[in-house]
Design a protein around this motif. Structure first.
Motif, mmCIF file in Angstrom:
data_model
loop_
_atom_site.group_PDB
_atom_site.id
_atom_site.type_symbol
_atom_site.label_atom_id
_atom_site.label_comp_id
_atom_site.label_asym_id
_atom_site.label_seq_id
_atom_site.Cartn_x
_atom_site.Cartn_y
_atom_site.Cartn_z
ATOM 1 N N ILE A 52 0.840 -1.208 0.000
ATOM 2 C CA ILE A 52 0.000 0.000 0.000
ATOM 3 C C ILE A 52 0.872 1.255 0.000
ATOM 4 C CG2 ILE A 52 -1.662 1.365 1.350
ATOM 5 C CD1 ILE A 52 -2.886 -1.313 2.276
ATOM 6 N N SER A 53 1.895 1.263 0.829
ATOM 7 C CA SER A 53 2.731 2.475 0.928
ATOM 8 C C SER A 53 3.542 2.710 -0.343
ATOM 9 C CB SER A 53 3.665 2.371 2.135
ATOM 10 O OG SER A 53 4.617 1.346 1.922
ATOM 11 N N ARG A 54 3.698 1.670 -1.175
ATOM 12 C CA ARG A 54 4.540 1.805 -2.369
ATOM 13 C C ARG A 54 3.768 1.685 -3.679
ATOM 14 N NH1 ARG A 54 8.858 -2.693 -1.100
ATOM 15 N NH2 ARG A 54 6.983 -3.675 -0.243
ATOM 16 N N ALA A 55 2.453 1.724 -3.624
ATOM 17 C CA ALA A 55 1.671 1.626 -4.867
ATOM 18 C C ALA A 55 2.095 2.747 -5.817
ATOM 19 C CB ALA A 55 0.181 1.718 -4.556
ATOM 20 N N PRO A 56 2.230 2.446 -7.121
ATOM 21 C CA PRO A 56 2.897 3.382 -8.029
ATOM 22 C C PRO A 56 2.051 4.527 -8.585
ATOM 23 C CG PRO A 56 2.386 1.351 -9.166
ATOM 24 C CD PRO A 56 1.955 1.152 -7.752
ATOM 25 N N SER A 57 0.771 4.573 -8.284
ATOM 26 C CA SER A 57 -0.025 5.723 -8.735
ATOM 27 C C SER A 57 -1.115 5.954 -7.702
ATOM 28 C CB SER A 57 -0.663 5.447 -10.106
ATOM 29 O OG SER A 57 -1.697 4.490 -9.972
ATOM 30 N N LEU A 58 -1.737 7.122 -7.770
ATOM 31 C CA LEU A 58 -2.803 7.423 -6.810
ATOM 32 C C LEU A 58 -3.967 6.443 -6.986
ATOM 33 C CD1 LEU A 58 -2.693 11.300 -7.178
ATOM 34 C CD2 LEU A 58 -2.131 10.027 -5.093
ATOM 35 N N LYS A 61 -3.099 3.042 -5.640
ATOM 36 C CA LYS A 61 -3.062 3.064 -4.179
ATOM 37 C C LYS A 61 -4.478 2.975 -3.609
ATOM 38 C CE LYS A 61 0.181 5.888 -2.229
ATOM 39 N NZ LYS A 61 1.061 5.018 -1.426
ATOM 40 N N MET A 62 -5.389 3.744 -4.183
ATOM 41 C CA MET A 62 -6.761 3.738 -3.667
ATOM 42 C C MET A 62 -7.422 2.379 -3.899
ATOM 43 S SD MET A 62 -8.271 7.569 -4.185
ATOM 44 C CE MET A 62 -7.594 8.066 -5.756
ATOM 45 N N LEU A 65 -5.815 -0.151 -1.379
ATOM 46 C CA LEU A 65 -6.250 0.073 0.002
ATOM 47 C C LEU A 65 -7.712 -0.348 0.178
ATOM 48 C CD1 LEU A 65 -5.807 1.138 2.866
ATOM 49 C CD2 LEU A 65 -6.141 3.464 2.008
ATOM 50 N N ALA A 66 -8.543 0.001 -0.816
ATOM 51 C CA ALA A 66 -9.961 -0.366 -0.728
ATOM 52 C C ALA A 66 -10.107 -1.887 -0.745
ATOM 53 C CB ALA A 66 -10.740 0.246 -1.888
#
Lengths: 307, 247
Positions: A52-58, A61-62, A65-66
Motif C-alpha cells: 500500500i505504501s509503495r503503490a505506483p499511482s494514486l 493506491k486507492m 487500500l480499498a
C-alpha cells in the motif's frame, strides 16, 4: 430422530439456521472451516498491505487500500457467521494465535514486487472465488449468505488484479519480467489452494453428505485451471508447467504434478512467512489491548452515568 | 502561480496524511477500527487526488501522479503535523483530531471560494471531514476518560503534537493574496473557533490543554521535519526507479 430430520432438510436443499438442531460434528466442522476462512481474510491483508505504501499511482493506491479494507470486511462477516455457532471472536482469534486454527497457506508466501499485487488479485482471489461460488450453496444459512456477499466483491478484486498483470505484461521489459516472475511464484501455490487431491483429503466424507462442501477439490481446481489458461495467453505470459496441455478427450487441461511436500511443509509452519504473518497479527492485537480496555472502561462509565 | 501553490498545499496535506494513516491497515486495535482508519485514508487520498487534478490543470505540464510521485521534499507544502509518524493509537487520534478540526473550519470557509473548482472540492471534502472529526472526537473521549494508561498516552500525544498546531493558522504572502481576492481562506481567523472546539473536547475528555510554547514552522516554504523524506522515499520508489513504466 433429530439427525434423520436434519439430513432430510439438507437433502431438500433447505438451509440450516443457527437455532436449528445440528449434529455436534456438523457444528465443529463449520466452526473450523468458517474460522479458517475468516482468518485467511485477515491474514491475507498482510501480503497486499505490504505494497500500500509503495503503490505506483494514486489510482493504484486507492484500489489496493480499498481492496485490503474489503478483506477486513469479509473477515468481519465471517467471524459473525461463526459466532452464530456459539463461539466468540476472541476465542477464534485465540485459536489462531495458539496455532490451533489455520488460515490459507498461500498467505505464507511473500509479495516481492508490484506484479505480485496483480498475481494475488488475479490468481489467489481467482482461486478463492471458484471455491466461494461453490460455497454459496453450502447448507449453513449464515455462511451461504456471507459467501454471496463476498463473491460480489471478490470478482472486482480479481479483475483489478488481472488489470495490473495485463498492464505490466505489455509494459517495459523489466515490467514484463516482474509479471512473469510473479506468475511463476504464485501459480503452483494458487492451484494448491484447493487443497489436497480428494483421494488424500480426510474430511471430505461428511462434509459432502451434509452439503457443507458442494464440490470436490479436484473438480474446483480443474475449473480454475481451465478458465485461467486462456487469460494467461491473452496477456502473453507463460504458465510455469511444461506438462500443461489441452486434453481433447477429457475436455480439460492436463497439468503437471503438484509438490505436496512443499504444500504440507508450508501448512505445518515452514513457509517463508508463517512466523512473520502470525507475529504481525499478535503484535497488532497486543498493541491494541490498551485501546480496547479504554473503550470498555469508558463505555462502563457511561452506563453508570446513564443508569 | 499563487493559486497553484495554494492548491498544492491543500493537496499535499491530504496526500501525506492519507499515506500515514494507510499504514494502520492490518494493524488496528480492532477489526472495526482497522476498517474505519482505512476509510479515512481513502477519503483523504480521494481529496488529494481532486486537488492534485486541479493543480495539474493549473500547472499545465505535470500529471497528478507526477505531482505526487516526482516532487522532492522541498517541493512539498503539506502541514508538518500531517507527516508526523503514526506513533501509538493515541498519537494517531490526536493528530487526526487537531487536523480534522482545522479541516472542518478550513473547508467550511473554502466552500465559499470565488474559485468554483476549489469551492466544489471543498464541499465534497467537508462531508467527509465531518465524519473524520466525529470519529476522532469519539476516540478522544474514550481514550481521555478511559483508563489511566489511555489518559496518559493521550495527554502525551497532545503535548507532542501541540508544537505543530501553530502552522495551521499561519499566513504568508500567498495566503494573504488568496484571501484578499476571495479565493482563499483567512487562516488566522480560524484560530478562535479551533481553540473553542479543541478546548471543549479536551475538557470533556478530562485532559489538559498544553501550554502554548514554541511552534514549529516552515512547510509553506517546503521546510519539513525529518519524517517527510522517509515517507516520500517509500511512497515514490516505483515511479522513480522505473521512470519509463506505466502501471
Amino acid at each position: 430422530m433429530n439427525e434423520q430430520k436434519f439430513q432430510e432438510k439438507i437433502d431438500l436443499e433447505r438451509k440450516i439456521e443457527p437455532k436449528d438442531w445440528m449434529p455436534e460434528e456438523y457444528r465443529s466442522h463449520l466452526i473450523r472451516q468458517i474460522s479458517q476462512h475468516a482468518h485467511s481474510e485477515i491474514i491475507g491483508m498482510q501480503p497486499e498491505g505490504n505494497w500500500i505504501s509503495r503503490a505506483p499511482s494514486l489510482r493504484a493506491k486507492m484500489i489496493l487500500l480499498a481492496k485490503v479494507q474489503d478483506e477486513a470486511g469479509h473477515g468481519l462477516y465471517l467471524y459473525s457467521a461463526c459466532e452464530t455457532l456459539g463461539i466468540s471472536r476472541e476465542e477464534l482469534v485465540q485459536q489462531l494465535h495458539d496455532g490451533k486454527a489455520k488460515y490459507s497457506s498461500i498467505f505464507n508466501y511473500p509479495t516481492l514486487s508490484w506484479a505480485d499485487m496483480g498475481a494475488v488479485g488475479w490468481l489467489v482471489d481467482g482461486a478463492a472465488i471458484v471455491n466461494q461460488v461453490s460455497l454459496q450453496r453450502t447448507s449453513y444459512g449464515p455462511y451461504s449468505r456471507g459467501m454471496v456477499k463476498i463473491c460480489k466483491e471478490e470478482s472486482f478484486h480479481q479483475r483489478q488484479g488481472y488489470e495490473i498483470m495485463a498492464e505490466m505484461a505489455k509494459g517495459t521489459p523489466e515490467q514484463k519480467e516482474m509479471a512473469q516472475d510473479a506468475l511463476n511464484r504464485f501459480w503452483w501455490p494458487s492451484i494448491m489452494m484447493f487443497g489436497p487431491q480428494d483421494s488424500d483429503s480426510p474430511r471430505t466424507g461428511n462434509a459432502m453428505k451434509w452439503k457443507i462442501k458442494r464440490q470436490f477439490n479436484d473438480e474446483l481446481r480443474q475449473k480454475f485451471i481451465d478458465q485461467t489458461v486462456g487469460q494467461v495467453k491473452v496477456i502473453g505470459l507463460e504458465i510455469p508447467d511444461p506438462d500443461l496441455k489441452w486434453n481433447e478427450e477429457r475436455g480439460h487441461y492436463d497439468f503437471g504434478k503438484m509438490n505436496w511436500d512443499e504444500f504440507w511443509s508450508v501448512v505445518n509452519g515452514n513457509g517463508p512467512c508463517n512466523i512473520q504473518r502470525l507475529d504481525h497479527h499478535k503484535k497488532a492485537h497486543s498493541e491494541g489491548e490498551w485501546v480496547r480496555k479504554a473503550a470498555r472502561s469508558y463505555s462502563n462509565k457511561q452506563e453508570i452515568i446513564n443508569a | 502561480m499563487s493559486l497553484l501553490n495554494y492548491t498544492l498545499r491543500i493537496a499535499d496535506s491530504s496526500l501525506i496524511l492519507a499515506q500515514r494513516i494507510s499504514g494502520w491497515c492490518s494493524k488496528g486495535p480492532t477489526l472495526e477500527e482497522d476498517i474505519a482508519l482505512s476509510n479515512i485514508a481513502l477519503d483523504l487520498f480521494g481529496q488529494a487526488n481532486g486537488f492534485l487534478e486541479y493543480a495539474s490543470k493549473l500547472d499545465g505540464n505535470k500529471t497528478p501522479d507526477q505531482l505526487a510521485f516526482n516532487r522532492n521534499e522541498r517541493e512539498f507544502f503539506n502541514l508538518q503535523i500531517t507527516e508526523q509518524e503514526n506513533g501509538n493509537f493515541a498519537d494517531t487520534i490526536v493528530r487526526q483530531f487537531f487536523f480534522s478540526t482545522y479541516s472542518f473550519l478550513f473547508y467550511t470557509e473554502l466552500s465559499k471560494s470565488t474559485d468554483e473548482t476549489l469551492a466544489a472540492l471543498s464541499v465534497k471534502s467537508l462531508k467527509e471531514v465531518k465524519y473524520h472529526l466525529q470519529h476522532s472526537k469519539s476516540w478522544m473521549l474514550r481514550l481521555g476518560d478511559g483508563t489511566e494508561e489511555s489518559k496518559q498516552k493521550t495527554q502525551d500525544a497532545l503535548q507532542y503534537f501541540w508544537q505543530f498546531t501553530g502552522e495551521l493558522f499561519e499566513m504568508d504572502e500567498v495566503d494573504i493574496e488568496m484571501s484578499k481576492s476571495g479565493i482563499g481562506v483567512g487562516n488566522s481567523e480560524l484560530k478562535t473557533n479551533w481553540d473553542k472546539m479543541v478546548n471543549e473536547v479536551i475538557n470533556q475528555s478530562t485532559l489538559e490543554r498544553p501550554v502554548d510554547a514554541y511552534m514549529q514552522t516552515g512547510s509553506k516554504k517546503g521546510l519539513h521535519t525529518e519524517c517527510l523524506g522517509h515517507l516520500l522515499s517509500e511512497m515514490q520508489y516505483l515511479p522513480r526507479a522505473y521512470p519509463n513504466a506505466k502501471w
